[in-house]
Scaffold this motif. Structure first.
Motif, mmCIF file in Angstrom:
data_model
loop_
_atom_site.group_PDB
_atom_site.id
_atom_site.type_symbol
_atom_site.label_atom_id
_atom_site.label_comp_id
_atom_site.label_asym_id
_atom_site.label_seq_id
_atom_site.Cartn_x
_atom_site.Cartn_y
_atom_site.Cartn_z
ATOM 1 N N LEU A 189 33.263 -7.846 42.919
ATOM 2 C CA LEU A 189 31.825 -8.052 43.054
ATOM 3 C C LEU A 189 31.412 -8.007 44.523
ATOM 4 N N GLY A 190 32.286 -8.493 45.399
ATOM 5 C CA GLY A 190 32.008 -8.386 46.833
ATOM 6 C C GLY A 190 31.972 -6.937 47.284
ATOM 7 N N ALA A 191 32.891 -6.126 46.753
ATOM 8 C CA ALA A 191 32.882 -4.694 47.070
ATOM 9 C C ALA A 191 31.604 -4.039 46.556
ATOM 10 N N ALA A 192 31.143 -4.454 45.382
ATOM 11 C CA ALA A 192 29.887 -3.911 44.837
ATOM 12 C C ALA A 192 28.718 -4.226 45.756
ATOM 13 N N ASP A 193 28.685 -5.452 46.269
ATOM 14 C CA ASP A 193 27.601 -5.832 47.194
ATOM 15 C C ASP A 193 27.657 -4.983 48.464
ATOM 16 N N ARG A 194 28.862 -4.734 48.965
ATOM 17 C CA ARG A 194 28.990 -3.906 50.173
ATOM 18 C C ARG A 194 28.537 -2.477 49.895
#
Length: 391
Positions: A189-194
């Protein structure tokens, strides 16, 4: 190749005329791909992958744009897992694969010939089988015949070069479920935000001075690039960038990872393509690409870097940082233009997302600026390739 025309990137009508499938929009949806892939994967019972046990070894069968999934799995597994991973999607299944092993076959369309064949052969040998691709396809049939698991992707996903995250996320979740690697959902999910943040930075209506992808495309239009990563994560991103520049922008490149590639890169920096007749970065500031033609053949170094190590970082990270800096310094001293981009701190997957988003958008802008449709390449259809070998 025609001179790079940056006005093609700013004129919406002309840009769409070149980018016939709206590849830029597909890339902008990478963050949504991650979230959608998590949702779709949650519909399956991942405890069935490798019967819930950690396999002895993993073999990944993927070709074309799907090969990036193999590279990322190799990056993560080789650094943190005792499980052996091999990858080869363009030939027969390796002879060592047996009942204790997991074969992961990936194809966006589910019709890539060798991944399908390898999944079928893995089933015949009694190996665990995991397939990722279109829901109704020969690949899904191969998983069913092997009593394996098939993870379906969103049917609306584009071609494999813009579907990286639709293919990668299920593979990471499945690998985590069977104990091969530990990738917390929060990391994805952090990668999605980035990826969402990067898509906003690289949007087509953002001016060059605030759009690093457009600026990098303009810079790469003037050089023949060597793409170099300063470590495992950036090296994996460099490999993806090289593939995207070749396939999407039709720019020949070579790539490497430090410290392994330091010697060959430094050797190239003193070769016939390095430097030039002018001082500084090797460019003639008075040259007009429209009147004089584009500068061709001059070498450039695209250096993808991890964050600057801190006092608490392992010594190996500082060594890689110093090696990368010495290579950059040597390149500049020989007149080679150096282009550097760094990932923000974070998990390996998040840093990979940062850099891949940049180079994916850059490759697409570079193609459009040269008047080339980034989704297609004349001549590929006439090649005698295995059926759907590019998917």
């Amino acid at each position: 190749m025609p001179a790079f025309d940056e006005t093609l990137l700013d004129d919406e009508g002309r840009r769409h005329a070149v980018d016939s499938t709206d590849m830029l929009r597909a890339l902008a949806g990478a963050g949504a791909q991650v979230r959608r892939a998590i949702t779709l994967t949650d519909e399956h019972d991942l405890t069935r992958v490798a019967a819930g046990d950690r396999p002895r070894a993993v073999h990944v069968a993927a070709v074309g744009g799907s090969e990036a999934v193999s590279s990322v799995l190799d990056l993560l597994i080789s650094r943190t897992s005792p499980v052996l991973l091999t990858a080869d999607g363009s030939g027969p299944l390796p002879g060592w694969v047996g009942t204790l092993d997991l074969v992961v076959a990936i194809s966006l369309s589910g019709r890539a010939e060798w991944p399908v064949r390898q999944a079928q052969e893995a089933g015949r040998r009694g190996a665990h089988v995991l397939t990722i691709g279109a829901p109704v396809s020969p690949l899904a049939d191969a998983a069913a015949a092997a009593h394996g698991v098939h993870l379906s992707i969103d049917p609306g996903t584009g071609h494999s070069r813009t579907a990286l995250w639709s293919l990668l996320v299920p593979a990471l979740l499945a690998a985590s479920a069977c104990g091969v690697v530990d990738i917390p959902r929060a990391v994805l999910l952090g990668a999605a935000d980035r990826l969402d943040a990067q898509a906003e930075r690289f949007r087509p209506d953002a001016e060059y001075f605030v759009n690093p992808a457009k600026s990098l495309a303009l810079d790469l239009a003037e050089v023949t690039p060597i793409i170099l990563g300063d470590g495992p994560v950036t090296g994996t991103a460099a490999r993806r960038a090289s593939a995207m520049l070749a396939r999407t922008a039709r720019v020949p490149t070579t790539w490497g990872r430090l410290p392994d590639a330091a010697a060959q890169v430094v050797a190239c920096l003193s070769g016939p393509l390095a430097g030039g007749a002018t001082e500084g970065d090797g460019r003639d500031i008075f040259a007009d690409p429209y009147l004089d033609g584009a500068v061709e053949g001059r070498l450039g170094l695209l250096l993808l870097r991890d964050p600057v190590p801190t006092a608490s970082s392992p010594g190996s990270e500082m060594e890689r940082h110093n090696t990368a800096q010495s290579v950059a310094d040597h390149a500049e001293a020989t007149g080679v233009r150096v282009l550097e981009h760094s990932a923000a701190p974070g998990h390996d997957v998040e840093r990979f997302a940062d850099l891949v988003s940049l180079t994916d958008f850059t490759s697409t802008y570079l193609a459009i600026g040269h008047g080339l449709d980034p989704a297609t390449a004349p001549g590929l259809a006439g090649l005698h390739l295995p059926r759907k070998a590019t998917e």
